[in-house]
Design a protein around this motif. Structure first.
Motif, PDB file in Angstrom:
ATOM      1  N   HIS A   1     -11.674   7.404  -3.575  1.00 16.20           N
ATOM      2  CA  HIS A   1     -10.578   6.721  -4.802  1.00 16.20           C
ATOM      3  C   HIS A   1      -9.786   7.502  -5.320  1.00 16.20           C
ATOM      4  O   HIS A   1      -8.902   7.026  -6.323  1.00 16.20           O
ATOM      5  N   THR A   2      -9.462   8.919  -5.029  1.00 18.02           N
ATOM      6  CA  THR A   2      -8.679   9.620  -5.757  1.00 18.02           C
ATOM      7  C   THR A   2      -7.161   9.740  -4.977  1.00 18.02           C
ATOM      8  O   THR A   2      -6.544  10.401  -5.427  1.00 18.02           O
ATOM      9  N   GLY A   3      -7.033   8.916  -3.886  1.00 24.14           N
ATOM     10  CA  GLY A   3      -5.751   8.540  -3.162  1.00 24.14           C
ATOM     11  C   GLY A   3      -5.564   9.487  -2.325  1.00 24.14           C
ATOM     12  O   GLY A   3      -4.990  10.591  -2.563  1.00 24.14           O
ATOM     13  N   ASP A   4      -5.982   9.367  -0.934  1.00 26.72           N
ATOM     14  CA  ASP A   4      -6.331  10.369   0.055  1.00 26.72           C
ATOM     15  C   ASP A   4      -5.513   9.808   1.121  1.00 26.72           C
ATOM     16  O   ASP A   4      -5.765   8.633   1.630  1.00 26.72           O
ATOM     17  N   GLY A   5      -5.014  10.859   2.233  1.00 25.67           N
ATOM     18  CA  GLY A   5      -4.546  10.554   3.086  1.00 25.67           C
ATOM     19  C   GLY A   5      -5.601   9.924   4.154  1.00 25.67           C
ATOM     20  O   GLY A   5      -5.658   8.873   4.833  1.00 25.67           O
ATOM     21  N   PHE A   6      -6.554  10.916   4.598  1.00 29.23           N
ATOM     22  CA  PHE A   6      -7.585  10.631   5.433  1.00 29.23           C
ATOM     23  C   PHE A   6      -8.988  11.360   4.652  1.00 29.23           C
ATOM     24  O   PHE A   6      -8.832  12.323   4.228  1.00 29.23           O
TER      25      PHE A   6
END
Length: 331
Positions: free
Chosen positions: A17-22
């Motif tokens: 939920h932290t805003g990640d690419g993969f």
């Protein structure tokens, strides 16, 4: 992105939920030739803790391992005991962290390694971080940040990181190139740094921590206006009185730093506060026992049988302009 800490929703099994690419919940996969950018959290993150459903925590079939022998005959192993299958030729940029590896191989009962190689991470707040992980190999990585920043860490550990290998890393634009593992045996084999500090060695988080620096270590000269009064150093043995779990007793753990590169042939690097006449605790502070305040390192050893970093430095230690510490014989 949620704006919350990465582990704030562990109880709910709500991850990523932290805003990640993969986001990878397990390590038994191949990750090759990918690009991730502009992630508030992480461009690439391995968070290798098995999900729990109905009271059962997920496991990994031993037959699917690259080397099934590491399961020691068991049909399944814990998800966090699975080595990374392959991570190569990836690019992560303009993110909070270029690559983050959490819990991988922590407390694994085998000697498998997780290798991250031939990849580029640029203009991330932190290049690579390996908290709570063990047996990590970082090989031939290009980790760069805009020189206008010169803050943060190219490679960062935490107090649980253990047994890491750093091979031929190129790190530039950060305050610190490599923050080596606080536990176990770690090797820095070669590397090029355009940073204020090439290698940072913090106090050990458990006894017996060893760091070997070998191969070809190159420090690229930094413009004076970017150093902001700092002196550029190959390696620095850090000392501070911050507590670990509310105590400073970790400052007395045996910790050995061996240099075997360039002009140094199996020499040992000691902290300045390991000399017999140093006063490591000149004033009182949180977690510092009152009886240590104002005593020399020798007096603490004589009275309480404890030595900073596990030993008092030999009397023949010398200063070296390239090193943040005192150079002496290997003991």
């Amino acid at each position: 992105a949620s704006g919350h800490h990465i582990e704030s929703r562990v109880r709910e099994q709500d991850h990523g939920h932290t805003g990640d690419g993969f986001w990878f919940q397990g390590a038994g996969i191949t990750v090759v030739d990918n690009v991730a950018a502009d992630a508030e959290g992480h461009a690439f993150i391995y968070y290798t803790r098995g999900l729990t459903l109905g009271g059962h925590t997920a496991t990994y079939l031993a037959n699917n391992l690259t080397d099934p022998s590491i399961a020691n005959g068991a049909e399944e192993i814990l998800v966090d005991h699975v080595p990374v299958r392959e991570f190569a030729r990836n690019i992560g940029y303009a993110s909070g962290s270029g690559l983050s590896v959490w819990y991988n191989l922590r407390n694994a009962n085998h000697l498998g390694k997780s290798i991250f190689k031939d990849s580029t991470f640029w203009n991330n707040n932190t290049g690579v971080e390996i908290p709570y992980s063990q047996g990590t190999v970082l090989r031939d990585l290009d980790i760069t940040q805009n020189f206008a920043n010169l803050t943060g860490f190219g490679v960062r550990s935490n107090a649980v990181t253990k047994n890491a290998t750093y091979e031929n890393l190129y790190v530039s634009g950060y305050h610190v190139g490599i923050d080596v593992a606080w536990r176990g045996v770690s090797i820095v084999n070669g590397g090029t740094f355009a940073t204020r500090r090439g290698i940072w060695v913090r106090p050990a988080a458990e006894a017996g921590r060893t760091v070997l620096v070998t191969g070809t270590i190159t420090m690229l000269p930094m413009p004076a206006e970017l150093m902001n009064g700092w002196k550029q150093l190959d390696i620095e043995v850090r000392y501070d009185t911050q507590t670990l779990n509310g105590s400073i007793q970790h400052l007395f753990h045996d910790s050995t730093v061996v240099l075997n590169y360039g002009p140094y042939h199996f020499r040992q690097l000691y902290s300045y506060i390991q000399t017999a006449d140093a006063v490591p605790f000149p004033v009182s502070g949180h977690g510092i026992p009152a009886q240590y305040v104002g005593l020399t390192t020798q007096q603490i050893s004589d009275r309480y049988g404890k030595s900073l970093y596990g030993r008092i430095a030999p009397s023949d230690v010398v200063q070296d302009d390239r090193l943040g510490g005192l150079l002496g014989t290997f003991r």
